[in-house]
Enzyme design. Structure first.
Site, short mmCIF file in Angstrom:
data_model
loop_
_atom_site.label_atom_id
_atom_site.label_comp_id
_atom_site.label_asym_id
_atom_site.label_seq_id
_atom_site.Cartn_x
_atom_site.Cartn_y
_atom_site.Cartn_z
N HIS A 1 0.88 -1.17 0.00
CA HIS A 1 0.00 0.00 0.00
C HIS A 1 0.91 1.22 0.00
CE1 HIS A 1 -3.16 2.78 0.96
NE2 HIS A 1 -4.06 1.82 0.92
N ARG B 1 -6.25 10.51 -0.61
CA ARG B 1 -5.86 10.98 -1.93
C ARG B 1 -7.09 11.11 -2.82
NH1 ARG B 1 -2.75 6.55 -3.76
NH2 ARG B 1 -3.31 5.52 -1.81
#
Ligand code: FAD
Ligand code: NAG
Ligand code: NAG
Ligand code: NAG
Length: 497
Positions: free
Chosen positions: A279, A302
């Site tokens: 990740h 994000r």
């Protein structure tokens, strides 16, 4: 009347005797021992609950002092195709579509037969959780690689993993308290070995170390190994996946592959051990930088507007919404000087859009609010605050993004100055999930290199197994494999008990 009571009394005694006898002696008259389930994550918990359901006695062992392993951390939810919740939301889905999504994400790896079992059983797994444990699981989200919204969670105070663990644990604790013969819970019990009887080729003993480090032996005829993956073990990452060794992890420190090593020593086939999901964003805690464990910085940070800034240039360097592997690669390449650490910067708008989560991160000291001028001094950026401000204006207003980011929401606006406040975190790529593991068949039996069961009564389920994810795990599919294959193992044991 007293006579009738007496007869009734003896009748009850007689019936109880046969009931008790049934749980220890099978039809052939041989003694039967409780099933040993190793690991109290979602796979182990699902299996024990299914065994309770089938009236088969079990012992649940975990080396930790509390239940839940990595399963309590799961934050997105659990997938299911063709569920009643999807129908209510008019989402058209099917096990076939789920299987297709899984196959394309797997990129040629994995075992299609097992993926099909997982997809076919998925709606049933969600219904089991809802009906048997009263869980709502009535909210849906569509995660990367899914054709339709398929990942279920409840609207409530607990994140999905914690909610599932709590519900499944409660029932086991209750039964264990009232009927200790049906299920025993043994925490602080670290399993070190499983013994197979050479003559009968059936599992016979489980060896573990108790809280006072004394070796204990449990007699049994059936063992389910549900000890999770190996993301926390730097030794195993070095051995099997040197390309990611050295990276920290989001997994808890229990995730050391114990079960994989034990099963391998018994002849189990370990497959795709180098397939690791990285990740791109784990939080670096400024108070504890070197900790191998990192809190996950959710992808939504994000998705809802966050950008990444290279601390050695003060500039963006990637389309932040590329796939996980691409963003990870860019961070590792661009941020070499800062040892793979990048700055995640979000606007006030992103904060407002994701408030409760960001507030939680702030309370943990992982995200800080500061004016751009402090961002420069705090992280020693080699450019000025006004330069950063104009970069942010350009990012927020330009037609075509430098890095081809198309999805721009919650930007910084056109009036950014050195005094504008932003929210900042240090992030770094983290080992998140191990796709490889022991090979199992559709009954969850552990297989050897020629695809035969290693021994009678030897099962595995959950992240420890290989097969349903191939080279990439889809969100929500891991909790699902735990429930599906934990229950399948239990049902196979019950049928033969
Ligand atoms: C931060 C985070 C978020 C995630 N979010 C999601 C999500 O939203 N959806 C999803 O599907 N997946 C998610 N995942 C993945 C998922 O949580 C795990 O893959 C899954 O919970 C694994 O369950 P398990 O039962 O196989 O193992 P675990 O839950 O890891 O449990 C294994 C247990 O075995 C015990 N154990 C280990 N060795 C021994 C031993 N020698 N003796 C005795 N006991 C032992 C451990 O103490 C532990 O309690 C997430 C993972 C992380 C880390
Ligand atoms: C009963 O248990 C014995 C030993 O565990 C086993 O060999 C036998 O197959 C079992 N019989 C049935 C009918 O399950
Ligand atoms: C477990 O027992 C507690 C206390 O007796 C009770 O409140 C709860 O409803 C029970 N839960 C289950 C799942 O049986
Ligand atoms: C796997 O098990 C089968 C059945 O016990 C056995 O015949 C075979 O030799 C084993 N294969 C390996 C590679 O150990």
């Amino acid at each position: 009347m007293p006579r009738l009571r007496k007869i009734l009394f003896y009748l009850v005694v007689l019936v109880s005797f046969f009931l008790v006898r049934r749980s220890f002696v099978n039809d052939s008259g041989k003694e039967q021992f409780p099933v040993v389930v190793i690991g109290s994550g979602l796979a182990g918990l699902s299996a024990v609950n299914q065994l309770l359901n089938d009236d088969v006695p079990a012992v649940l062992l975990d080396k930790a002092s509390s239940f839940g392993g990595n399963s309590v951390k799961a934050a997105s939810g659990i997938s299911g195709a063709g569920t009643s919740v999807q129908k209510k939301h008019h989402v058209e889905d099917s096990p076939e579509l789920f299987l297709q999504d899984t196959l394309s994400s797997a990129k040629g790896r994995g075992v299609e037969k097992l993926m099909k079992v997982m997809a076919d059983e998925s709606a049933g797994a969600i219904a089991w959780l809802q009906e048997r444990f009263g869980l709502k699981l009535d909210l849906l989200s569509q995660l990367g690689g899914q054709s339709v919204p398929r990942t279920h969670r409840s609207d409530g105070p607990l994140p999905p993993g914690a909610e599932l663990v709590k519900a499944l644990t409660r029932r086991i604790k209750n039964v264990s308290r009232d009927y200790p013969d049906k299920v025993k819970i043994q925490l602080d019990a670290k399993v070190t070995d499983i013994k197979i009887n050479k003559e009968t080729n059936r599992v016979e003993y489980v060896v573990y170390r108790d809280a006072s480090n004394q070796e204990q032996v449990l007699r049994t005829g059936n063992v389910l190994v549900a000890t999770g993956g190996f993301s926390y073990s730097q030794d195993m990452l070095k051995k099997y996946a040197p390309q990611v060794a050295g990276l920290p992890t989001t997994n808890c420190l229990l995730t050391t592959g114990d079960g994989l090593n034990i099963l391998q020593s018994l002849g189990a086939h370990l497959v795709d051990m180098d397939q690791i999901q990285i990740h791109p964003t784990g939080f670096v805690d400024p108070k504890d930088r070197k900790n191998n464990w990192k809190f996950l910085a959710a992808e939504a940070l994000r998705g809802l507007g966050g950008i990444l800034v290279n601390p050695s240039t003060g500039k963006r360097f990637v389309n932040e919404l590329e796939t996980r592997d691409t963003v990870t690669e860019s961070i590792r390449k661009a941020c070499k000087k800062s040892e793979g650490v990048s700055l995640l910067v979000i606007s006030e708008n992103t904060f407002q859009d994701y408030k409760s989560s960001v507030e939680f991160y702030i309370s943990k000291g992982l995200v800080q609010k500061m004016p751009i001028s402090s961002l420069v001094s705090e992280y020693n950026l080699p450019i000025s605050a006004t330069e950063i401000a104009s970069d942010l204006i350009e990012y927020s207003t330009e037609k075509k993004d430098k890095f081809d980011r198309v999805h721009k929401i919650n930007t910084f606006g056109d009036a950014v100055t050195a005094d504008t406040e932003v929210y900042v975190a240090e992030i770094t790529p983290v080992v998140h999930f191990t796709m490889g593991g022991v090979k199992i068949d559709e009954f969850s039996q552990v297989l050897n290199e020629s695809d035969s069961p290693v021994a009678d009564g030897l099962y595995a389920a959950g992240e420890i197994t290989y097969g349903v994810h191939g080279s990439n795990r889809l969100g929500g599919s891991s909790l699902l494999e735990c429930v599906v294959f934990g229950r399948i193992a239990a049902q196979h044991i019950s049928r033969n008990f």
